[in-house]
Motif scaffolding. Sequence first.
Motif, PDB file in Angstrom:
ATOM      1  N   VAL A 133       0.857  -1.186   0.000  1.00 15.59           N
ATOM      2  CA  VAL A 133       0.000   0.000   0.000  1.00 15.59           C
ATOM      3  C   VAL A 133       0.891   1.233   0.000  1.00 15.59           C
ATOM      4  CG1 VAL A 133      -1.852   1.276   1.125  1.00 15.59           C
ATOM      5  CG2 VAL A 133      -1.778  -1.229   1.317  1.00 15.59           C
ATOM      6  N   PHE A 134       0.827   2.010  -1.070  1.00 14.48           N
ATOM      7  CA  PHE A 134       1.614   3.240  -1.186  1.00 14.48           C
ATOM      8  C   PHE A 134       0.759   4.426  -0.769  1.00 14.48           C
ATOM      9  CE2 PHE A 134       3.713   0.328  -4.101  1.00 14.48           C
ATOM     10  CZ  PHE A 134       5.057   0.547  -3.824  1.00 14.48           C
ATOM     11  N   ASP A 135       1.264   5.152   0.256  1.00 18.80           N
ATOM     12  CA  ASP A 135       0.511   6.255   0.848  1.00 18.80           C
ATOM     13  C   ASP A 135      -0.892   5.733   1.181  1.00 18.80           C
ATOM     14  OD1 ASP A 135       2.703   7.938   0.557  1.00 18.80           O
ATOM     15  OD2 ASP A 135       2.107   8.550  -1.454  1.00 18.80           O
ATOM     16  N   ARG A 136      -1.888   6.479   0.844  1.00 26.41           N
ATOM     17  CA  ARG A 136      -3.277   6.017   0.968  1.00 26.41           C
ATOM     18  C   ARG A 136      -3.958   6.119  -0.386  1.00 26.41           C
ATOM     19  NH1 ARG A 136      -5.444   5.546   6.127  1.00 26.41           N
ATOM     20  NH2 ARG A 136      -3.935   5.942   7.786  1.00 26.41           N
ATOM     21  N   SER A 137      -3.168   5.896  -1.443  1.00 21.82           N
ATOM     22  CA  SER A 137      -3.685   6.154  -2.791  1.00 21.82           C
ATOM     23  C   SER A 137      -3.685   4.949  -3.718  1.00 21.82           C
ATOM     24  CB  SER A 137      -2.871   7.286  -3.435  1.00 21.82           C
ATOM     25  OG  SER A 137      -1.501   6.933  -3.496  1.00 21.82           O
ATOM     26  N   VAL A 138      -2.765   3.996  -3.532  1.00 20.83           N
ATOM     27  CA  VAL A 138      -2.706   2.851  -4.440  1.00 20.83           C
ATOM     28  C   VAL A 138      -2.212   1.621  -3.679  1.00 20.83           C
ATOM     29  CG1 VAL A 138      -0.384   3.459  -5.211  1.00 20.83           C
ATOM     30  CG2 VAL A 138      -1.810   1.994  -6.651  1.00 20.83           C
ATOM     31  N   PRO A 193       1.052 -15.608 -10.080  1.00 22.06           N
ATOM     32  CA  PRO A 193       1.397 -14.460 -10.922  1.00 22.06           C
ATOM     33  C   PRO A 193       0.308 -13.391 -10.913  1.00 22.06           C
ATOM     34  CG  PRO A 193       0.578 -16.247 -12.270  1.00 22.06           C
ATOM     35  CD  PRO A 193       0.657 -16.790 -10.865  1.00 22.06           C
ATOM     36  N   GLY A 194       0.716 -12.195 -11.320  1.00 20.67           N
ATOM     37  CA  GLY A 194      -0.237 -11.114 -11.480  1.00 20.67           C
ATOM     38  C   GLY A 194      -0.648 -10.451 -10.181  1.00 20.67           C
ATOM     39  N   ALA A 195      -1.308  -9.288 -10.324  1.00 20.40           N
ATOM     40  CA  ALA A 195      -1.747  -8.539  -9.149  1.00 20.40           C
ATOM     41  C   ALA A 195      -2.920  -7.653  -9.507  1.00 20.40           C
ATOM     42  CB  ALA A 195      -0.604  -7.679  -8.601  1.00 20.40           C
ATOM     43  N   LEU A 196      -3.667  -7.258  -8.501  1.00 20.18           N
ATOM     44  CA  LEU A 196      -4.706  -6.250  -8.660  1.00 20.18           C
ATOM     45  C   LEU A 196      -4.127  -4.910  -8.224  1.00 20.18           C
ATOM     46  CD1 LEU A 196      -7.813  -8.089  -7.157  1.00 20.18           C
ATOM     47  CD2 LEU A 196      -7.220  -7.832  -9.573  1.00 20.18           C
ATOM     48  N   LEU A 197      -4.230  -3.914  -9.089  1.00 17.35           N
ATOM     49  CA  LEU A 197      -3.823  -2.549  -8.756  1.00 17.35           C
ATOM     50  C   LEU A 197      -5.090  -1.816  -8.326  1.00 17.35           C
ATOM     51  CD1 LEU A 197      -1.554  -0.250 -10.948  1.00 17.35           C
ATOM     52  CD2 LEU A 197      -3.482   0.598  -9.639  1.00 17.35           C
ATOM     53  N   ILE A 198      -5.109  -1.387  -7.065  1.00 15.14           N
ATOM     54  CA  ILE A 198      -6.326  -0.831  -6.473  1.00 15.14           C
ATOM     55  C   ILE A 198      -6.145   0.649  -6.154  1.00 15.14           C
ATOM     56  CG2 ILE A 198      -7.928  -0.997  -4.524  1.00 15.14           C
ATOM     57  CD1 ILE A 198      -7.052  -3.951  -4.269  1.00 15.14           C
ATOM     58  N   ARG A 199      -7.072   1.444  -6.643  1.00 19.44           N
ATOM     59  CA  ARG A 199      -7.112   2.864  -6.282  1.00 19.44           C
ATOM     60  C   ARG A 199      -8.445   3.228  -5.609  1.00 19.44           C
ATOM     61  NH1 ARG A 199      -4.404   3.106 -11.344  1.00 19.44           N
ATOM     62  NH2 ARG A 199      -2.260   3.867 -11.152  1.00 19.44           N
ATOM     63  N   GLN A 200      -9.309   2.250  -5.443  1.00 19.03           N
ATOM     64  CA  GLN A 200     -10.601   2.468  -4.795  1.00 19.03           C
ATOM     65  C   GLN A 200     -10.361   2.768  -3.317  1.00 19.03           C
ATOM     66  OE1 GLN A 200     -13.455   2.308  -6.546  1.00 19.03           O
ATOM     67  NE2 GLN A 200     -14.767   2.856  -4.821  1.00 19.03           N
ATOM     68  N   GLN A 201     -10.748   3.950  -2.858  1.00 15.97           N
ATOM     69  CA  GLN A 201     -10.391   4.391  -1.517  1.00 15.97           C
ATOM     70  C   GLN A 201     -11.011   3.541  -0.415  1.00 15.97           C
ATOM     71  OE1 GLN A 201      -8.056   6.796  -0.567  1.00 15.97           O
ATOM     72  NE2 GLN A 201      -7.577   6.373  -2.708  1.00 15.97           N
ATOM     73  N   SER A 202     -12.237   3.053  -0.617  1.00 16.41           N
ATOM     74  CA  SER A 202     -12.853   2.240   0.429  1.00 16.41           C
ATOM     75  C   SER A 202     -12.083   0.931   0.626  1.00 16.41           C
ATOM     76  CB  SER A 202     -14.314   1.935   0.074  1.00 16.41           C
ATOM     77  OG  SER A 202     -14.397   1.296  -1.198  1.00 16.41           O
ATOM     78  N   LEU A 203     -11.617   0.341  -0.468  1.00 11.92           N
ATOM     79  CA  LEU A 203     -10.827  -0.884  -0.365  1.00 11.92           C
ATOM     80  C   LEU A 203      -9.465  -0.610   0.263  1.00 11.92           C
ATOM     81  CD1 LEU A 203     -11.580  -2.619  -3.789  1.00 11.92           C
ATOM     82  CD2 LEU A 203     -12.476  -3.216  -1.543  1.00 11.92           C
ATOM     83  N   ILE A 204      -8.838   0.491  -0.133  1.00 11.91           N
ATOM     84  CA  ILE A 204      -7.522   0.831   0.417  1.00 11.91           C
ATOM     85  C   ILE A 204      -7.612   1.062   1.926  1.00 11.91           C
ATOM     86  CG2 ILE A 204      -5.720   2.605   0.455  1.00 11.91           C
ATOM     87  CD1 ILE A 204      -6.039   2.824  -2.567  1.00 11.91           C
ATOM     88  N   SER A 205      -8.673   1.698   2.381  1.00  9.24           N
ATOM     89  CA  SER A 205      -8.842   1.930   3.821  1.00  9.24           C
ATOM     90  C   SER A 205      -8.904   0.615   4.588  1.00  9.24           C
ATOM     91  CB  SER A 205     -10.116   2.743   4.080  1.00  9.24           C
ATOM     92  OG  SER A 205      -9.989   4.050   3.551  1.00  9.24           O
ATOM     93  N   ILE A 206      -9.599  -0.375   4.031  1.00  5.09           N
ATOM     94  CA  ILE A 206      -9.697  -1.672   4.688  1.00  5.09           C
ATOM     95  C   ILE A 206      -8.353  -2.380   4.681  1.00  5.09           C
ATOM     96  CG2 ILE A 206     -10.757  -3.959   4.558  1.00  5.09           C
ATOM     97  CD1 ILE A 206     -13.252  -2.546   3.438  1.00  5.09           C
ATOM     98  N   LEU A 207      -7.617  -2.293   3.576  1.00  2.23           N
ATOM     99  CA  LEU A 207      -6.301  -2.910   3.500  1.00  2.23           C
ATOM    100  C   LEU A 207      -5.341  -2.282   4.513  1.00  2.23           C
ATOM    101  CD1 LEU A 207      -5.932  -3.245  -0.367  1.00  2.23           C
ATOM    102  CD2 LEU A 207      -6.369  -5.082   1.271  1.00  2.23           C
ATOM    103  N   ILE A 208      -5.440  -0.977   4.701  1.00  2.00           N
ATOM    104  CA  ILE A 208      -4.602  -0.306   5.696  1.00  2.00           C
ATOM    105  C   ILE A 208      -4.981  -0.773   7.097  1.00  2.00           C
ATOM    106  CG2 ILE A 208      -4.129   1.932   6.778  1.00  2.00           C
ATOM    107  CD1 ILE A 208      -4.192   3.161   3.987  1.00  2.00           C
ATOM    108  N   ASP A 209      -6.300  -0.940   7.358  1.00  2.69           N
ATOM    109  CA  ASP A 209      -6.734  -1.476   8.652  1.00  2.69           C
ATOM    110  C   ASP A 209      -6.144  -2.865   8.883  1.00  2.69           C
ATOM    111  OD1 ASP A 209      -8.192   0.753   9.256  1.00  2.69           O
ATOM    112  OD2 ASP A 209     -10.146  -0.109   8.744  1.00  2.69           O
ATOM    113  N   LEU A 210      -6.165  -3.706   7.852  1.00  2.00           N
ATOM    114  CA  LEU A 210      -5.601  -5.041   7.960  1.00  2.00           C
ATOM    115  C   LEU A 210      -4.115  -4.980   8.290  1.00  2.00           C
ATOM    116  CD1 LEU A 210      -7.330  -6.788   4.931  1.00  2.00           C
ATOM    117  CD2 LEU A 210      -7.521  -7.518   7.312  1.00  2.00           C
ATOM    118  N   PHE A 211      -3.407  -4.102   7.602  1.00  2.00           N
ATOM    119  CA  PHE A 211      -1.974  -3.973   7.846  1.00  2.00           C
ATOM    120  C   PHE A 211      -1.709  -3.514   9.274  1.00  2.00           C
ATOM    121  CE2 PHE A 211       1.854  -1.500   8.297  1.00  2.00           C
ATOM    122  CZ  PHE A 211       2.815  -2.300   7.691  1.00  2.00           C
ATOM    123  N   GLU A 212      -2.382  -2.460   9.717  1.00  2.00           N
ATOM    124  CA  GLU A 212      -2.102  -1.889  11.034  1.00  2.00           C
ATOM    125  C   GLU A 212      -2.437  -2.882  12.150  1.00  2.00           C
ATOM    126  OE1 GLU A 212      -0.380   0.641  11.499  1.00  2.00           O
ATOM    127  OE2 GLU A 212      -0.474   1.651   9.561  1.00  2.00           O
TER     128      GLU A 212
END
Length: 241
Positions: A123-128, A140-159
Amino acid sequence: MDESVSLSQLARRLEDVVGELRGLPVDVERLEDSELVRRQILQAAGSARELRAMHPVGSPDTGRQEQRSRRDVLDALRGGLAMRTIVHSSVLDDPRKAARLKELHAAGDLHRIIDEPIQQLLVFDRSVAFVRITPVAHSPGALLIRQQSLISILIDLFEQTWTRAREVTAPVYRLSPRELEVLALIAEGRSNGAIARALSITEAAVGKHVAGVFAKLELSASEDDNRRVLAVLAYLRGAVR
């Protein structure tokens, strides 16, 4: 975040949001090619000021790929990128990977270790954010996510995971299987007599195992400290294996 919120609850929350967004136009891009994923990650790192990363057990990198990855990280750190990384404890079983991890930690990519399974996440900053297309190590492969609601949840998971993880420089104590059983029962608040009954051994044997735990954890007898409590704290921090 409320400490009562578990990782599984956060994961279910992520699944719920993904389910709600399925079929709707969201800012999620599917990247099938691994080299394209790498270029997109480097591009994101070039402008980001902060990176949260999680890496699961093992790594398929060859020596050359690992050296290139190491250089990429060191270059990003020199460029001012603040990095925090969570890795699975099995990485420490490989002396080469453990040395690389400690080198990057000393250079400023702060690492923590966790024993529970984790998935690949950047997760880079809170943007991608980048996550694997399928939650299988080395897929292989990855999902590139810029959807803010999803990024917020991923940051919660990380923290939440960061809070549960232990410092990379913290010692790890090796106990025997029986000593681990005894310590787990101590953590449940059992007395030596209760532990003896639970394991079908004598109370004297339990005493010897408890003494062995104290010795391996380097907990000397003291009027000021409760060794059983200190041993349990080490157990809950994941400092014993």
